[in-house]
Write a protein that holds these residues in place. Sequence first.
Motif, PDB file in Angstrom:
ATOM      1  N   LYS A   1      35.150 -15.294 -43.888  1.00  0.00           N
ATOM      2  CA  LYS A   1      33.950 -16.129 -43.994  1.00  0.00           C
ATOM      3  C   LYS A   1      33.459 -16.613 -42.641  1.00  0.00           C
ATOM      4  O   LYS A   1      32.389 -17.237 -42.561  1.00  0.00           O
ATOM      5  N   GLU A   2      34.216 -16.335 -41.574  1.00  0.00           N
ATOM      6  CA  GLU A   2      33.868 -16.889 -40.265  1.00  0.00           C
ATOM      7  C   GLU A   2      33.495 -15.847 -39.223  1.00  0.00           C
ATOM      8  O   GLU A   2      32.740 -16.149 -38.294  1.00  0.00           O
ATOM      9  N   VAL A   3      34.005 -14.631 -39.349  1.00  0.00           N
ATOM     10  CA  VAL A   3      33.794 -13.620 -38.303  1.00  0.00           C
ATOM     11  C   VAL A   3      32.713 -12.641 -38.721  1.00  0.00           C
ATOM     12  O   VAL A   3      32.373 -12.512 -39.905  1.00  0.00           O
ATOM     13  N   LEU A   4      32.173 -11.931 -37.724  1.00  0.00           N
ATOM     14  CA  LEU A   4      31.167 -10.915 -38.001  1.00  0.00           C
ATOM     15  C   LEU A   4      31.798  -9.731 -38.725  1.00  0.00           C
ATOM     16  O   LEU A   4      32.824  -9.202 -38.265  1.00  0.00           O
ATOM     17  N   PRO A   5      31.217  -9.276 -39.811  1.00  0.00           N
ATOM     18  CA  PRO A   5      31.816  -8.153 -40.551  1.00  0.00           C
ATOM     19  C   PRO A   5      31.943  -6.883 -39.715  1.00  0.00           C
ATOM     20  O   PRO A   5      32.878  -6.102 -39.916  1.00  0.00           O
ATOM     21  N   LYS A   6      31.008  -6.661 -38.787  1.00  0.00           N
ATOM     22  CA  LYS A   6      31.030  -5.434 -37.996  1.00  0.00           C
ATOM     23  C   LYS A   6      31.803  -5.572 -36.689  1.00  0.00           C
ATOM     24  O   LYS A   6      31.897  -4.617 -35.921  1.00  0.00           O
ATOM     25  N   SER A   7      32.348  -6.749 -36.421  1.00  0.00           N
ATOM     26  CA  SER A   7      33.177  -6.925 -35.230  1.00  0.00           C
ATOM     27  C   SER A   7      34.540  -6.294 -35.463  1.00  0.00           C
ATOM     28  O   SER A   7      34.925  -5.974 -36.596  1.00  0.00           O
TER      29      SER A   7
END
Length: 500
Positions: free
Chosen positions: A387-393
């Motif tokens: 819920k906190e990080v970029l999905p594509k990172s």
Amino acid sequence: MSVSDPQLRIAQLESELAWAHLKIQVLEERLRQQRIRMLGPHSETLSNLQLELLADEEPSATSDEVEAEASRETITRKPARQRKSHPGRERLPENLPRVEKVIRCEEQTCKACGKETSVIGYDESEQLDVEPARYFVQVIKREKRVCRCCEESTVTMAPLSPRIVEKGLASDSVVIDAVVSKYCDHLPLYRQAAILEREAGLEIGRATLDGWVMRVGELLTAVVQMVRKDLLTEAYLQADETTVPVQMHDRRGSNHEAYLWQYGKPGGETVFDFCLGRGREGPSKFLGTWEGILQTDGYQAYDGVGGPKIVHVGCWAHARRKFVDAVKVNPQDGEAVKMVLRMDALFLVDRDARAKAMSGAERLGQRRELAQPWVEEIRETCQKLSKEVLPKSALGKAVAYTLNQWTKLARCLEYEDVELSNNLAENSMRPVALGRKNWLHVGSVKAGPKVAAILSVVESCRRIGVPIREYLAGILPGLDRRILSEVANLTPARWSAARG
């Protein structure tokens, strides 16, 4: 213009700026990943600098968290590397034959009285020596006999022993040497031809060498089918796949990317299955209605294969590898570093079990006692990070992979025989990867199954410690004349067991 219009504009610009920052972050990660792939180290071990993020240098880690990490079970800490004392001069293996060379004294008379001296002993030393390959022509003479007393007597002659290549110029030893050199030492046939010409003055074409090798692959196909039958009686298998270029001979001028699917029992035999594609048809055909435990990576082609009761188990090493990739692109990412260390703890629990020679049931009990808390913590942290990080990172992809594979990963703590990772299967693929860099491709589609058969036998012998040259020399001559019940006893495992 109303008062609210500037506020809306400011909010819009702030949203666009936040999106731009996120986009820049993703692009920077992609650039770092590309540079790491090209120039960076391939190790999956964290550096000391990254480990220090768990201490006060990590902004997100409180002193309570650091103390909690330090108070974990000592079993989940990596053992300190100890400097071993130098063992002195290494002794050469006892199993190597000894050839004595006596150096006699030049002076064999006494300088004082002139009488002959006596030998009272020897000062011994050892050194490793080698005899270079010596090529020679073996002349085979078969005795012919006839009765001179009988007018109708017929001539009798000693029969020839069966050979790998009947009526060929090469002995079995030469044929086996070509196979071992290519598939164990990754020496392509054109280099072997150059060596033969240099060392023995023999001009043997690559097509001839290839014929010898393919003959061996043809003979071993029946043996590998028996190994497959034995594997499908096992309750637990690991599987993996890798690419292999194949010449298509269709005037396109390019190779087709085929696949070698590998199925094996940890610590036991393994089979490579040649397929032109990477679809589900390959494993589905190989496994048939098998209903055991299948451990693989996250590739979806393994889903839906086997019988209805098959159990799919995941690989913690693959999950860990993705978090290591996140650390590589962002070494200051404390969350990624801590996730790698949590997963390291799982493997350290198993390392301790192996060091103590625990049974499968004991290891499973230790996993549930010591590793289960780490597993629960990994899942909770991944759910929070999703819920906190970029999905594509890189970190977002690692979290998504772990959560998507969670059901399969958690099953590692449900079965006593299951390993935490699929690394044993991956290690069996390394000879193929090394071979690709040397022999480049498989010569044709028809050659694919023969190459797979050779690789299956070579890797099975390596896994269970069977001398490959001795094994091939023992089973190949006359193999095509044997019935199936005899071939079933010639798999590497059964052949080795029969020899005691």
